[in-house]
Design a protein around this motif. Structure first.
Motif: not given
Length: 426
Positions: A9, A11, A13, A23, A39-40, A62
């Motif tokens: 997972e 996040d 950037e 990320a 987004e995640r 997300s």
């Protein structure tokens, strides 16, 4: 420790050059395909190289409000940004330019870079299709797998059909096509093809002439790996200079299918206008990496009479000479490498130097020579923010200041962006 095949997972950037997003996982940088900053995501690791990892989105946990349904194959060349709404694409490209200038050029920008928008479909006047057997298309990102060019919407349907028709006919003649280069004019009513083949088989000039007529081409040429070249018709396309420049002027701008030319039919006039507006109304101009004369000939069409255009690629230089001849002695053509011109031509203080180098930018020696000529203005057109930022730093160190910086989205749905920087002598 990231391992290929594992799901992680992340996040997301910010954008990275090449189309992936950045990320981090336990401090390790991960370049993620198919994501949007903010987004995640759950991503599958594809490979790991030293301190870097590469992954592709498996699930969006997300989603960004800027996410949209992408093309059927988002890895296809020309489609890697297709899952991002167009306005956000422009913002990401502005970020790529700003990041390159800040991080690589050590030239933080005071304001975001404005990036001129383009229609997303049918914009390409130049393309190179890869061929495997009877299949033509673009390469998928990071591979040699061919994907469907038509689905990306970059080129006109007529262009894809012409390339497919040529490949079919040449295969039947035993020529075994490897790649197809396409050139179209701005209105897409002229197109030409150059086909690289393993061997020319039973293909003759008459074969190619008939093929060009059947496919509605100005001309079709082939080049075999043994050095044999044949052409049927005239594999050249042309546009009225009035259309290219936006000026009330006569003449045509022609280019051979193998000549370099800017690829976006919708933004080319805006780019030319920006270069013309940047150049002072008087004084001599040197156009380095002039291609077929897009900027040099446009300057002559605008009434300038002291333009030198430098080009080394054979097809482009041939077109440049013909395009320049329409304006008598207003454009002097130097057929040779930029480095050779700068080293041997009489050193005069040009008012303006225009540079439109390849993706690798200007060599260190050439940049030093440009700076030594102390032109009042350097107008730099670039297809790569990283090399432009590097060269911008060299210009600033030589006593120039960045007067303006503008982006042009010549390749929608891709991470590529053209930039125009104007540097004035301090």
């Amino acid at each position: 420790m990231l391992i290929p095949g594992h799901l992680v997972e992340l996040d997301v950037e910010k954008p990275a050059a090449g189309g992936r997003m950045i990320a981090r996982h336990d401090g390790q940088v991960v370049f993620v395909h198919g994501a949007i900053p903010g987004e995640r995501v759950r991503a599958r690791v594809e490979r790991v190289e030293r301190q870097l990892a590469f992954a592709a989105v498996d699930e969006v946990l997300s989603p960004s409000p800027d996410r949209r349904a992408g093309l059927a194959n988002p890895r296809c060349g020309g489609a890697v940004y297709s899952h991002i709404v167009y306005a956000r694409q422009l913002a990401l490209k502005a970020d790529l330019i700003s990041d390159a200038f800040t991080r690589l050029g050590r030239l933080p920008l005071e304001a975001p870079v404005a990036v001129a928008a383009s229609p997303e479909h049918g914009y390409r006047m130049r393309a190179r299709f890869h061929v495997q057997g009877a299949t033509i298309g673009f390469f998928e990102s990071g591979s040699h797998t061919i994907c469907d060019a038509a689905s990306t919407g970059q080129v006109t349907a007529a262009s894809v059909a012409a390339a497919e028709g040529a490949v079919t006919a040449l295969n039947e003649s035993g020529a075994t096509p490897v790649s197809v280069e396409l050139a179209e004019n701005m209105t897409a009513d002229e197109r030409a093809l150059f086909v690289e083949v393993e061997a020319h088989g039973s293909v003759t000039v008459d074969t190619l002439t008939g093929l060009a007529a059947t496919l509605g081409l100005t001309g079709c040429a082939i080049g075999a790996r043994d050095g044999t070249e044949l052409a049927g018709g005239t594999p050249v396309v042309a546009d009225p200079l009035e259309r290219v420049t936006g000026l009330a002027c006569s003449g045509m701008l022609r280019r051979h299918v193998q000549s370099f030319f800017q690829g976006n039919r919708f933004l080319i006039t805006k780019l030319v206008t920006a270069v013309l507006d940047a150049a002072p109304a008087s004084g001599s101009v040197v156009d380095l990496y002039a291609g077929v004369g897009l900027f040099a000939v446009a300057l002559a069409a605008a009434g300038r009479t002291a333009v030198t255009a430098v080009e080394s690629q054979a097809a482009s230089a041939g077109d440049l000479r013909q395009n320049a001849a329409q304006f008598g002695g207003a454009v002097r053509v130097w057929d040779g490498r930029v480095e050779h011109y700068l080293a041997t031509a009489r050193r005069a203080r040009e008012e303006t130097i225009i540079v439109d180098p390849p993706r690798t930018g200007i060599s260190r020696d050439a940049m030093q020579a440009v700076a030594a000529r102390a032109a009042g203005l350097v107008v730099y057109v670039s297809c790569d923010p990283a090399t432009m930022a590097r060269d911008a730093r060299r210009l600033v160190d030589a006593g120039y200041v960045l007067r303006s910086l503008t982006g042009f989205d010549l390749f929608p749905n891709t991470p590529h962006v053209e930039a125009l920087g104007v540097f004035a002598r301090a």
